[in-house]
Write a protein that holds these residues in place. Sequence first.
Motif, PDB file in Angstrom:
ATOM      1  N   ASN A   1       0.826  -1.210   0.000  1.00  0.00           N
ATOM      2  CA  ASN A   1       0.000   0.000   0.000  1.00  0.00           C
ATOM      3  C   ASN A   1       0.860   1.259   0.000  1.00  0.00           C
ATOM      4  OD1 ASN A   1      -2.478  -1.424   0.059  1.00  0.00           O
ATOM      5  ND2 ASN A   1      -2.284  -1.709   2.267  1.00  0.00           N
ATOM      6  N   GLN A   2       1.900   1.279   0.835  1.00  0.00           N
ATOM      7  CA  GLN A   2       2.790   2.431   0.842  1.00  0.00           C
ATOM      8  C   GLN A   2       3.548   2.546  -0.477  1.00  0.00           C
ATOM      9  OE1 GLN A   2       5.060   3.426   4.462  1.00  0.00           O
ATOM     10  NE2 GLN A   2       4.218   1.578   5.398  1.00  0.00           N
TER      11      GLN A   2
ATOM     12  N   SER B   1       2.670   1.521  -3.536  1.00  0.00           N
ATOM     13  CA  SER B   1       1.825   1.998  -4.627  1.00  0.00           C
ATOM     14  C   SER B   1       1.382   3.437  -4.418  1.00  0.00           C
ATOM     15  CB  SER B   1       0.598   1.089  -4.778  1.00  0.00           C
ATOM     16  OG  SER B   1      -0.132   1.018  -3.563  1.00  0.00           O
ATOM     17  N   THR B   2       1.380   3.930  -3.171  1.00  0.00           N
ATOM     18  CA  THR B   2       1.028   5.329  -2.913  1.00  0.00           C
ATOM     19  C   THR B   2       2.197   6.250  -3.239  1.00  0.00           C
ATOM     20  OG1 THR B   2      -0.569   4.747  -1.193  1.00  0.00           O
ATOM     21  CG2 THR B   2       0.332   6.979  -1.142  1.00  0.00           C
TER      22      THR B   2
ATOM     23  N   CYS C   1       2.650   6.386  -7.043  1.00  0.00           N
ATOM     24  CA  CYS C   1       1.325   6.291  -7.661  1.00  0.00           C
ATOM     25  C   CYS C   1       1.325   6.715  -9.125  1.00  0.00           C
ATOM     26  CB  CYS C   1       0.307   7.108  -6.877  1.00  0.00           C
ATOM     27  SG  CYS C   1       0.637   8.884  -6.826  1.00  0.00           S
TER      28      CYS C   1
ATOM     29  N   GLN D   1       9.152  12.368  -3.492  1.00  0.00           N
ATOM     30  CA  GLN D   1       8.202  11.925  -2.472  1.00  0.00           C
ATOM     31  C   GLN D   1       8.828  11.919  -1.078  1.00  0.00           C
ATOM     32  OE1 GLN D   1       5.224  12.025  -3.027  1.00  0.00           O
ATOM     33  NE2 GLN D   1       4.370  10.341  -4.224  1.00  0.00           N
TER      34      GLN D   1
ATOM     35  N   LYS E   1      -2.616  15.394   3.375  1.00  0.00           N
ATOM     36  CA  LYS E   1      -3.184  14.049   3.199  1.00  0.00           C
ATOM     37  C   LYS E   1      -4.310  14.068   2.170  1.00  0.00           C
ATOM     38  CE  LYS E   1      -5.160  10.200   5.817  1.00  0.00           C
ATOM     39  NZ  LYS E   1      -5.657   9.746   7.160  1.00  0.00           N
TER      40      LYS E   1
ATOM     41  N   GLU F   1      -2.734  14.332  -1.183  1.00  0.00           N
ATOM     42  CA  GLU F   1      -2.127  13.060  -1.585  1.00  0.00           C
ATOM     43  C   GLU F   1      -3.165  12.127  -2.195  1.00  0.00           C
ATOM     44  OE1 GLU F   1      -1.169   9.719   1.288  1.00  0.00           O
ATOM     45  OE2 GLU F   1       0.840  10.507   0.901  1.00  0.00           O
ATOM     46  N   ARG F   2      -4.332  12.056  -1.569  1.00  0.00           N
ATOM     47  CA  ARG F   2      -5.401  11.204  -2.121  1.00  0.00           C
ATOM     48  C   ARG F   2      -5.876  11.734  -3.468  1.00  0.00           C
ATOM     49  NH1 ARG F   2     -11.001  11.218  -1.357  1.00  0.00           N
ATOM     50  NH2 ARG F   2     -10.920  12.578   0.466  1.00  0.00           N
TER      51      ARG F   2
ATOM     52  N   ARG G   1      -3.288  10.644  -6.054  1.00  0.00           N
ATOM     53  CA  ARG G   1      -3.367   9.204  -6.302  1.00  0.00           C
ATOM     54  C   ARG G   1      -4.583   8.862  -7.167  1.00  0.00           C
ATOM     55  NH1 ARG G   1      -3.274   7.822  -1.418  1.00  0.00           N
ATOM     56  NH2 ARG G   1      -5.435   7.229  -1.055  1.00  0.00           N
TER      57      ARG G   1
ATOM     58  N   THR H   1      -4.283   7.119 -11.039  1.00  0.00           N
ATOM     59  CA  THR H   1      -4.849   5.813 -11.353  1.00  0.00           C
ATOM     60  C   THR H   1      -5.943   5.893 -12.407  1.00  0.00           C
ATOM     61  OG1 THR H   1      -6.405   6.030  -9.502  1.00  0.00           O
ATOM     62  CG2 THR H   1      -4.354   4.851  -9.084  1.00  0.00           C
TER      63      THR H   1
END
Length: 736
Positions: free
Chosen positions: A335-336, A338-339, A342, A475, A506, A509-510, A513, A517
Amino acid sequence: MNKINQSESEEMFQPNMFETHQHLLDMTTHKSSEGEFGNIRDEDFETKSGTETMEAPSGDDGYPNQRPKKKRYHRHTQRQIQEMESFFKECPHPDDKQRKELTRELGLEPLQVKFWFQNKRTQMKAQHERHENSILKAENEKLRAENNRYKEALSNTTCPNCGGPAALGEMSFDEQHLRIENARLRDEIDRISGIAAKYVGKPLSSYSHISSHVSSRSLDLGVGNFGAQSGFVGEMYGSGDFLRSVSVPSEADKPMIVELAVAAMEELVRTAQAGEPLWVTGDNSTETLNEDEYLRTFPRGIGPKPLGLKSEASRESVVVIMNHTNLVEILMDVNQWSTVFCDIVSRAMTVDVLSTGVAGNYNGALQVMTAEFQVPSPLVPTRENYFVRYCKQHSDGTWAVVDVSLDNLRPNSISRSRRRPSGCLIQELPNGYSQVIWVEHVEVDDRAVHNIYKPLVNSGLAFGAKRWVATLDRQCERLASSMANNIPAGDLCVITSPEGRRSMLKLAERMVRSFCTGVGASTAHAWTTLSAIGSDDVRVMTRKSMDDPGRPPGIVLSAATSFWLPVQPKRVFDFLRDENSRNEWDILSNGGLVQEMAHIANGRDPGNCVSLLRVNSVNSSQSNMLILQESCTDRTGSYVIYAPVDIVAMNMVLSGGDPDYVALLPSGFAILPDGPGLDAEAILEVGSGGSLLTVAFQILVDSVPTAKLSLGSVSTVNNLIKCTVERIRAAVTCET
């Protein structure tokens, strides 16, 4: 100014171009408040309420006409209520022992305590349902209003290349999905026919009738109101079958996987530390692998290179502001990983964990994984890999993480990309820094890459080691910025605490991402991809969004286009990230003043920052907007990603609240160089120092996932992206 003015928070901003069905929301509210709890009234939940008990009739129970006495109502005292309220906050579900203790302390019957807690839990649940429904209702109203805003803006735009709306019609989302599925099945049958012709010895023509039959059926499904009126045809990049069909390795395979991982680790360490003749320095100090020397040095490897695949190998080193322990954790946590990466990793999954490591760390950890690697453009197919990842700490203290493909576990599959030993060596440095040497070695079929991206892919900047270390360096700076406890002087006064700063980062960041994607040719989402005849440079994709709290529910329409500009990437990046030039390309802010309200620097480059922008529209009928924007750049590419945000929600984020439930549909730009950069005096063709620009929008067109997608929505977003492209092209090329 500690917060955005309350009067402004009442001006509800709508996150994107949305259209909603309000009656469904009303039905949902009615159902949740009455269907589940019956006819419970608010009065039943007053904390003053006592306990009702039914007295048995005094006569013989056998008499049918015997009526029970009236209910006896026991009102709880204020002390009893306060004690149970306090206990409820700590434990909403007391057990028998706790209820007996409350009974003894408060002088109540056990059933009275039990019923009071049952009623209290029901009350809290009902209040929560009503609160959630009110939020959903307000959100849908904002989405619908934003849809009208976009339509009005598009109708008033003066873009010279925008035509009128396309012929109206509707298509079913499921119908389009079936059409694409038929196209996929036709390709699968053609592939199986080829295998049968090779191994069974039958001519390919023996299977041609199957392919032609499927082809005719797919054409039939593709025709209808949508196809006949607009000339849209289905198109699909890559296939999700690879990632969906991977299974957990068997017990018999695991010894072979371990042996392969150990050999790959040895090869990685040697290639990372070797010099000439294994590595040859080329133009721009780029290191190229000498394939002949490689085959002599590592004769066994993972087997010969399959026909149709070409080799790509590169090596790069960097010093990053992160200690080696955190770097290893990022690489070994899918998870980290791929973040952080991203923009490169569009999808990743751990299939099996063969070893978690020893001594409480990742030394000796072994994982079987799948991943999909991308370039932020729909014109470059993703690369899908099934591989093992092995982590080891060497005697000199250096950590190494290596990947190597497991294609030999799937002998009947046709691989278009496989990883020879690739990964990195991490050496601890003083003051929390680390030196990273990255090796990327793959074999791939890249014939489907669009012509304008071929120089970039061939140079290694698209998937090579230079892009991995540049992303990692950027990053690491961003993570260091997010963990800072002090508020730098450059941050504006609307951010009043370190918690608010981290919450805003945060949320950004989302947003980034989500953009990454959805902008490429990824199979991570079951999207229907469409292209218009005569304008195949625009890709329109749809997908259902239902259970993601960070996305509004319904059908999301995404449009993306990639094109070449005879302008250096830095000029394009500076133009797009500058709020002062935003009204030159942004239709919604056309003619309005854009003001930066908050600014968080998260890197050495001034272009790496997160901003909160206010758009003051010249049209008084439109409320002011807030836009969250992140811009980032490194030597391999740049991004400007933004999303409209609600004023009330943003106030919560700036106060340090949880940003995960703020609905976002990001749009933005990915700016890549068109090649390795040869410092040409004039940018005349692809590969001479120009830019590859991808423009993408995400829009919620209907809040009902089962609704039909209208051609009006497709036409609207198509015109929106065309207008934006023409404005950018005119603005950045006017001085060249």
